[in-house]
Design a protein around this motif. Structure first.
Motif, PDB file in Angstrom:
ATOM      1  N   THR A  22     -71.782 -23.240 -30.434  1.00  0.00           N
ATOM      2  CA  THR A  22     -72.406 -22.352 -31.528  1.00  0.00           C
ATOM      3  C   THR A  22     -72.833 -21.147 -31.092  1.00  0.00           C
ATOM      4  O   THR A  22     -73.374 -20.187 -31.771  1.00  0.00           O
ATOM      5  N   SER A  23     -73.670 -20.923 -29.813  1.00  0.00           N
ATOM      6  CA  SER A  23     -74.159 -19.748 -29.275  1.00  0.00           C
ATOM      7  C   SER A  23     -74.199 -19.659 -27.888  1.00  0.00           C
ATOM      8  O   SER A  23     -73.664 -20.829 -27.226  1.00  0.00           O
ATOM      9  N   GLY A  24     -74.632 -18.622 -27.371  1.00  0.00           N
ATOM     10  CA  GLY A  24     -74.887 -18.915 -25.748  1.00  0.00           C
ATOM     11  C   GLY A  24     -73.512 -19.012 -24.901  1.00  0.00           C
ATOM     12  O   GLY A  24     -72.577 -18.453 -25.392  1.00  0.00           O
ATOM     13  N   ILE A  25     -73.806 -19.665 -23.926  1.00  0.00           N
ATOM     14  CA  ILE A  25     -72.833 -19.762 -22.942  1.00  0.00           C
ATOM     15  C   ILE A  25     -71.587 -20.557 -23.501  1.00  0.00           C
ATOM     16  O   ILE A  25     -70.284 -20.129 -23.188  1.00  0.00           O
ATOM     17  N   GLY A  26     -71.847 -21.496 -24.140  1.00  0.00           N
ATOM     18  CA  GLY A  26     -70.718 -22.232 -24.943  1.00  0.00           C
ATOM     19  C   GLY A  26     -69.821 -21.461 -25.941  1.00  0.00           C
ATOM     20  O   GLY A  26     -68.641 -21.441 -25.746  1.00  0.00           O
ATOM     21  N   LYS A  27     -70.406 -20.646 -26.480  1.00  0.00           N
ATOM     22  CA  LYS A  27     -69.734 -19.600 -27.498  1.00  0.00           C
ATOM     23  C   LYS A  27     -69.060 -18.722 -26.678  1.00  0.00           C
ATOM     24  O   LYS A  27     -67.678 -18.330 -27.049  1.00  0.00           O
ATOM     25  N   GLU A  28     -69.453 -18.089 -25.613  1.00  0.00           N
ATOM     26  CA  GLU A  28     -68.744 -17.402 -24.861  1.00  0.00           C
ATOM     27  C   GLU A  28     -67.710 -17.980 -24.076  1.00  0.00           C
ATOM     28  O   GLU A  28     -66.523 -17.372 -23.709  1.00  0.00           O
ATOM     29  N   THR A  29     -67.904 -19.188 -23.672  1.00  0.00           N
ATOM     30  CA  THR A  29     -66.658 -20.052 -23.234  1.00  0.00           C
ATOM     31  C   THR A  29     -65.651 -20.090 -23.959  1.00  0.00           C
ATOM     32  O   THR A  29     -64.447 -19.783 -23.814  1.00  0.00           O
ATOM     33  N   LEU A  58     -55.169 -33.243 -24.619  1.00  0.00           N
ATOM     34  CA  LEU A  58     -56.366 -32.154 -24.258  1.00  0.00           C
ATOM     35  C   LEU A  58     -56.065 -31.857 -22.885  1.00  0.00           C
ATOM     36  O   LEU A  58     -56.203 -32.679 -21.921  1.00  0.00           O
ATOM     37  N   ASP A  59     -56.224 -30.569 -22.658  1.00  0.00           N
ATOM     38  CA  ASP A  59     -56.018 -30.013 -21.552  1.00  0.00           C
ATOM     39  C   ASP A  59     -57.311 -29.581 -20.813  1.00  0.00           C
ATOM     40  O   ASP A  59     -57.434 -29.605 -19.347  1.00  0.00           O
ATOM     41  N   VAL A  60     -58.231 -29.127 -21.453  1.00  0.00           N
ATOM     42  CA  VAL A  60     -59.784 -28.683 -20.823  1.00  0.00           C
ATOM     43  C   VAL A  60     -60.847 -29.294 -21.803  1.00  0.00           C
ATOM     44  O   VAL A  60     -60.906 -29.021 -23.033  1.00  0.00           O
ATOM     45  N   LEU A  61     -61.667 -30.031 -21.007  1.00  0.00           N
ATOM     46  CA  LEU A  61     -62.948 -30.413 -21.699  1.00  0.00           C
ATOM     47  C   LEU A  61     -64.078 -29.827 -21.228  1.00  0.00           C
ATOM     48  O   LEU A  61     -64.220 -29.944 -19.916  1.00  0.00           O
ATOM     49  N   VAL A  62     -64.612 -28.900 -21.896  1.00  0.00           N
ATOM     50  CA  VAL A  62     -66.187 -28.067 -20.975  1.00  0.00           C
ATOM     51  C   VAL A  62     -67.230 -28.997 -21.915  1.00  0.00           C
ATOM     52  O   VAL A  62     -67.629 -28.595 -23.281  1.00  0.00           O
ATOM     53  N   ASN A  63     -68.077 -29.661 -21.092  1.00  0.00           N
ATOM     54  CA  ASN A  63     -69.071 -30.540 -21.450  1.00  0.00           C
ATOM     55  C   ASN A  63     -70.440 -29.207 -21.179  1.00  0.00           C
ATOM     56  O   ASN A  63     -71.091 -29.256 -20.172  1.00  0.00           O
ATOM     57  N   ASN A  64     -70.418 -28.379 -22.265  1.00  0.00           N
ATOM     58  CA  ASN A  64     -71.487 -27.521 -22.080  1.00  0.00           C
ATOM     59  C   ASN A  64     -72.809 -27.797 -22.634  1.00  0.00           C
ATOM     60  O   ASN A  64     -73.882 -27.367 -22.371  1.00  0.00           O
ATOM     61  N   ALA A  65     -72.806 -28.628 -23.580  1.00  0.00           N
ATOM     62  CA  ALA A  65     -74.106 -28.757 -24.500  1.00  0.00           C
ATOM     63  C   ALA A  65     -74.878 -29.501 -23.626  1.00  0.00           C
ATOM     64  O   ALA A  65     -74.891 -30.245 -22.864  1.00  0.00           O
ATOM     65  N   PRO A 113     -74.843 -14.174 -21.545  1.00  0.00           N
ATOM     66  CA  PRO A 113     -74.043 -15.451 -21.986  1.00  0.00           C
ATOM     67  C   PRO A 113     -72.745 -15.060 -21.353  1.00  0.00           C
ATOM     68  O   PRO A 113     -72.230 -16.238 -21.013  1.00  0.00           O
ATOM     69  N   ALA A 114     -72.019 -14.107 -21.512  1.00  0.00           N
ATOM     70  CA  ALA A 114     -70.815 -13.828 -21.221  1.00  0.00           C
ATOM     71  C   ALA A 114     -70.758 -14.124 -19.553  1.00  0.00           C
ATOM     72  O   ALA A 114     -69.619 -14.446 -19.064  1.00  0.00           O
ATOM     73  N   ARG A 115     -71.561 -13.274 -18.815  1.00  0.00           N
ATOM     74  CA  ARG A 115     -71.791 -13.734 -17.560  1.00  0.00           C
ATOM     75  C   ARG A 115     -71.817 -15.047 -17.314  1.00  0.00           C
ATOM     76  O   ARG A 115     -71.253 -15.635 -16.115  1.00  0.00           O
ATOM     77  N   GLY A 116     -72.810 -15.464 -17.773  1.00  0.00           N
ATOM     78  CA  GLY A 116     -72.959 -17.173 -17.678  1.00  0.00           C
ATOM     79  C   GLY A 116     -71.916 -17.814 -17.914  1.00  0.00           C
ATOM     80  O   GLY A 116     -71.731 -19.159 -17.261  1.00  0.00           O
ATOM     81  N   ALA A 117     -70.923 -17.631 -18.780  1.00  0.00           N
ATOM     82  CA  ALA A 117     -69.830 -18.364 -19.194  1.00  0.00           C
ATOM     83  C   ALA A 117     -68.869 -18.235 -18.045  1.00  0.00           C
ATOM     84  O   ALA A 117     -67.857 -19.107 -18.012  1.00  0.00           O
TER      85      ALA A 117
END
Length: 290
Positions: free
Chosen positions: A19-26, A90-97, A229-233
């Motif tokens: 919903t925000s930050g790195i996860g949103k940009e990912t 499911l092809d990609v799971l990103v556990n970002n939280a 955040p975009a660079r962090g993602a």
């Protein structure tokens, strides 16, 4: 190929904490290269708003939502059931939280909250979605860890003691996250499902907001000097999509390159102790990999 990334047309990615930050940009980056993206957030309104933003920014209507508090094992399982009901693979799971909290608190499962969110939740979600990841092979699990794992220590008998300081608890949980990732990668070798960890860098997001005190103050003061955040993602997106990483597993990445994680993280005996303890806390068994 688009911008050096594997085209995701017809593929599905699930991103937690989006919903925000790195996860949103990912999620945005994956949507832009053609993935059908599902974002998982804790707050229904914020998750819906983030999905609308992603659709507008990416030009793709293929953005769906799941809502769950990942500190709750029952909610993780319910979200996984909802995902399985709606998707065949499911092809990609990103556990970002992830998160760091200001005070010691037990979840409804009797688990310290930092440990529950940063360590147990990504493992449980991966196990619950493993049949769909196998259906999507070659598929990838990307666990967003932290360089803070290098300061962690594992004392399984004391992980839930009230005396744990917030950043200590976070570092410990992130070390456990890396250890369990390596244990899972080893178990999935040869299946077509890869498991890797990433350190996103020190990013200017709302991370640490709930921690309060000096952690929040430092994050506010330092924000102008931190990565966007975009660079962090970027590292998460690279590990999730780069064609040359299709068969790379059990690795740790920073700045989109493979790096060494902490010496303790390579202790296979410790990996196995953390793995077994996690399965016990989750009420799971080795048959979860079946």
């Amino acid at each position: 190929m688009t911008g050096g990334l594997a085209v995701g047309a017809g593929k599905t990615a699930l991103v937690t904490g989006a919903t925000s930050g790195i996860g949103k940009e990912t999620a945005l980056a994956l949507s832009r290269v053609g993935f059908n993206v599902v974002i998982l957030g804790r707050n229904a309104a914020k998750t819906s708003d983030a999905a609308a933003w992603l659709r507008g920014q990416s030009g793709s209507a293929a953005v769906d939502v799941l809502v769950a508090d990942l500190t709750s094992q029952s909610q993780v399982r319910r979200a996984a059931r909802e995902f399985r009901a709606a998707h065949a693979r499911l092809d990609v799971l990103v556990n970002n939280a992830g998160g760091v909290f200001p005070s010691w608190q037990l979840t409804e499962d009797g688990v310290e909250r930092t440990w529950a969110l940063n360590h147990l939740a990504p493992l449980l979600l991966a196990l619950e979605l493993l049949p769909l990841l196998r259906a999507g092979t070659p598929s990838r699990i990307v666990n967003v860890a932290s360089g803070a794992h290098a300061n962690g220590r594992i004392d399984l008998g004391a992980q839930h003691e009230e005396a744990a300081f917030s950043m200590d608890a976070y570092s410990n949980a992130k070390l456990a996250n890396v250890l369990a990732s390596y244990a899972l990668a080893r178990r999935l070798t040869g299946t077509g499902v890869t498991v890797n960890c990433v350190h996103p860098g020190v990013v200017g997001t709302s991370f640490g907001r709930e921690a309060g005190g000096w952690i929040k103050a430092v994050s506010v003061i330092a924000r102008p000097f931190l990565l966007s955040p975009a660079r962090g993602a970027a590292t998460s997106v690279h590990v999730a999509t780069a064609p040359e990483l299709e068969s790379v597993t059990g690795a740790y990445f920073a700045k989109s390159s493979a790096r060494r994680s902490s010496p303790a993280s390579y202790d296979e005996a410790l990996q196995e102790r953390v793995w077994s303890a996690a399965l016990s806390e989750l009420g799971a068994t080795a048959l979860s990999l079946g």
